[in-house]
Motif scaffolding. Sequence first.
Motif, short mmCIF file in Angstrom:
data_model
loop_
_atom_site.label_atom_id
_atom_site.label_comp_id
_atom_site.label_asym_id
_atom_site.label_seq_id
_atom_site.Cartn_x
_atom_site.Cartn_y
_atom_site.Cartn_z
N LEU A 1 -3.67 -3.41 8.16
CA LEU A 1 -2.80 -3.53 7.00
C LEU A 1 -2.74 -2.16 6.35
CD1 LEU A 1 -4.28 -6.86 5.67
CD2 LEU A 1 -1.93 -6.55 6.45
N ASN A 2 -1.55 -1.62 6.24
CA ASN A 2 -1.34 -0.31 5.62
C ASN A 2 -0.36 -0.45 4.49
OD1 ASN A 2 -2.83 1.53 7.41
ND2 ASN A 2 -1.41 0.75 8.95
N ARG A 3 -0.54 0.35 3.45
CA ARG A 3 0.41 0.37 2.34
C ARG A 3 1.63 1.21 2.74
NH1 ARG A 3 -0.35 -3.51 -1.27
NH2 ARG A 3 -2.55 -3.70 -1.78
N ARG A 4 2.81 0.65 2.55
CA ARG A 4 4.05 1.40 2.81
C ARG A 4 4.32 2.31 1.61
NH1 ARG A 4 7.47 -0.53 6.68
NH2 ARG A 4 9.35 -0.10 5.49
N ASN A 5 4.74 3.52 1.88
CA ASN A 5 5.04 4.43 0.78
C ASN A 5 6.54 4.41 0.47
OD1 ASN A 5 6.33 6.20 2.60
ND2 ASN A 5 4.38 7.21 3.03
N ALA A 6 6.90 5.05 -0.60
CA ALA A 6 8.28 5.01 -1.10
C ALA A 6 9.27 5.68 -0.15
CB ALA A 6 8.34 5.66 -2.48
N GLU A 7 8.79 6.52 0.77
CA GLU A 7 9.69 7.21 1.70
C GLU A 7 10.24 6.28 2.77
OE1 GLU A 7 6.48 8.99 1.03
OE2 GLU A 7 7.72 9.59 -0.67
N HIS A 8 9.60 5.12 2.99
CA HIS A 8 10.14 4.17 3.97
C HIS A 8 11.52 3.72 3.50
CE1 HIS A 8 6.09 3.81 5.70
NE2 HIS A 8 6.73 3.40 6.77
N ARG A 9 12.41 3.53 4.44
CA ARG A 9 13.79 3.18 4.07
C ARG A 9 13.96 1.73 3.67
NH1 ARG A 9 16.50 4.91 9.48
NH2 ARG A 9 14.80 6.35 9.33
N SER A 10 12.95 0.89 3.87
CA SER A 10 13.10 -0.52 3.53
C SER A 10 11.87 -1.01 2.78
CB SER A 10 13.31 -1.35 4.80
OG SER A 10 12.28 -1.09 5.71
N HIS A 11 12.12 -1.87 1.78
CA HIS A 11 11.05 -2.41 0.96
C HIS A 11 11.40 -3.83 0.53
CE1 HIS A 11 9.10 1.47 0.57
NE2 HIS A 11 10.29 1.99 0.39
N VAL A 12 10.37 -4.58 0.16
CA VAL A 12 10.61 -5.89 -0.42
C VAL A 12 10.22 -5.91 -1.89
CG1 VAL A 12 10.42 -7.16 1.74
CG2 VAL A 12 8.37 -6.82 0.35
N ARG A 13 9.55 -4.86 -2.35
CA ARG A 13 9.20 -4.72 -3.76
C ARG A 13 9.89 -3.49 -4.31
NH1 ARG A 13 2.70 -5.36 -4.06
NH2 ARG A 13 3.04 -3.30 -4.92
N PRO A 14 10.37 -3.53 -5.53
CA PRO A 14 11.08 -2.38 -6.08
C PRO A 14 10.23 -1.11 -6.13
CG PRO A 14 10.93 -4.17 -7.70
CD PRO A 14 10.29 -4.65 -6.44
N ASP A 15 8.93 -1.27 -6.32
CA ASP A 15 8.05 -0.10 -6.41
C ASP A 15 7.44 0.28 -5.08
OD1 ASP A 15 6.47 -2.37 -6.21
OD2 ASP A 15 4.97 -1.65 -7.62
N ALA A 16 7.87 -0.37 -3.99
CA ALA A 16 7.30 -0.16 -2.65
C ALA A 16 5.81 -0.53 -2.67
CB ALA A 16 7.54 1.26 -2.17
N GLY A 17 5.03 0.03 -1.80
CA GLY A 17 3.59 -0.22 -1.79
C GLY A 17 3.16 -1.53 -1.18
N GLU A 18 4.10 -2.27 -0.57
CA GLU A 18 3.68 -3.52 0.05
C GLU A 18 2.79 -3.24 1.27
OE1 GLU A 18 7.52 -3.58 -0.45
OE2 GLU A 18 7.31 -1.87 0.86
N ALA A 19 2.01 -4.21 1.64
CA ALA A 19 1.15 -4.09 2.81
C ALA A 19 1.99 -4.37 4.06
CB ALA A 19 0.01 -5.08 2.72
N GLU A 20 1.75 -3.59 5.11
CA GLU A 20 2.44 -3.78 6.38
C GLU A 20 1.42 -4.13 7.45
OE1 GLU A 20 5.60 -1.58 9.38
OE2 GLU A 20 4.76 -0.45 7.70
N LEU A 21 1.68 -5.21 8.17
CA LEU A 21 0.82 -5.67 9.25
C LEU A 21 1.20 -4.97 10.54
CD1 LEU A 21 -1.32 -7.84 10.17
CD2 LEU A 21 0.64 -9.28 10.74
N GLY A 22 0.21 -4.47 11.25
CA GLY A 22 0.41 -3.87 12.56
C GLY A 22 -0.70 -4.31 13.49
N TYR A 23 -0.42 -4.34 14.77
CA TYR A 23 -1.43 -4.78 15.75
C TYR A 23 -1.13 -4.15 17.09
CZ TYR A 23 2.50 -7.89 16.40
OH TYR A 23 3.76 -8.36 16.57
N LEU A 24 -2.17 -3.90 17.85
CA LEU A 24 -2.08 -3.40 19.22
C LEU A 24 -3.13 -4.13 20.04
CD1 LEU A 24 -2.00 0.46 18.56
CD2 LEU A 24 -0.03 -1.00 19.10
N LEU A 25 -2.75 -4.62 21.19
CA LEU A 25 -3.71 -5.24 22.11
C LEU A 25 -3.58 -4.59 23.48
CD1 LEU A 25 -3.40 -7.58 19.89
CD2 LEU A 25 -4.33 -9.00 21.68
N LEU A 26 -4.70 -4.48 24.17
CA LEU A 26 -4.68 -3.99 25.54
C LEU A 26 -3.87 -4.96 26.40
CD1 LEU A 26 -8.43 -2.94 25.78
CD2 LEU A 26 -6.45 -1.40 25.76
#
Length: 179
Positions: free
Chosen positions: A83-108
């Motif tokens: 889980l990483n915080r998205r910063n304001a430079e990302h082109r898409s957000h769901v909160r007006p102030d950005a900073g939402e958590a983004e889920l990422g995963y990698l598996l072998l």
Amino acid sequence: MTELGPVAWPPAPISTERLVLRESEARDRAAFIELSASPEVGTYLGGPRPRDELERAVPEVPGRRPGLFVIELDGAMIGTIELNRRNAEHRSHVRPDAGEAELGYLLLPEAWGRGYAAEACAAVLDWFADALPGEPVVLCTQTANDRSMRLAAKLGFTEVQRYEAWGAEQWMGVWSSAL
């Protein structure tokens, strides 16, 4: 996550029916390198990185940062989830102030198709919902990544938008324990 707020890191390991989600350890280094060097894993992430470069660059204890869990099966690392915080430079957000958590995963690749990603992601989303109730989580993937698109739907992410980036159509969905 850049800032976890009131959440202490690392949390106690999270156990599921088949997996343990825990902080990284030195014994995970080879699996971290394999994840980044794998052509299959890199298909929708800009391709694999050269193994010799990774051998030089990956620290003795890789991935030790807030928000990153190792996915362990039978004592061995099979992937990561974070889980990483998205910063304001990302082109898409769901909160007006950005900073939402983004889920990422990698598996072998040898762990694909067995439901481990769904099991690990569901456990991390449950943990996150307890730690920060009602806070949204976003997931972004290429629309061409059928496996990720199916997993997002299975986990309950709903589409927010599609956009072009990195030469491909991207999909962004949102999940919240409050929904």
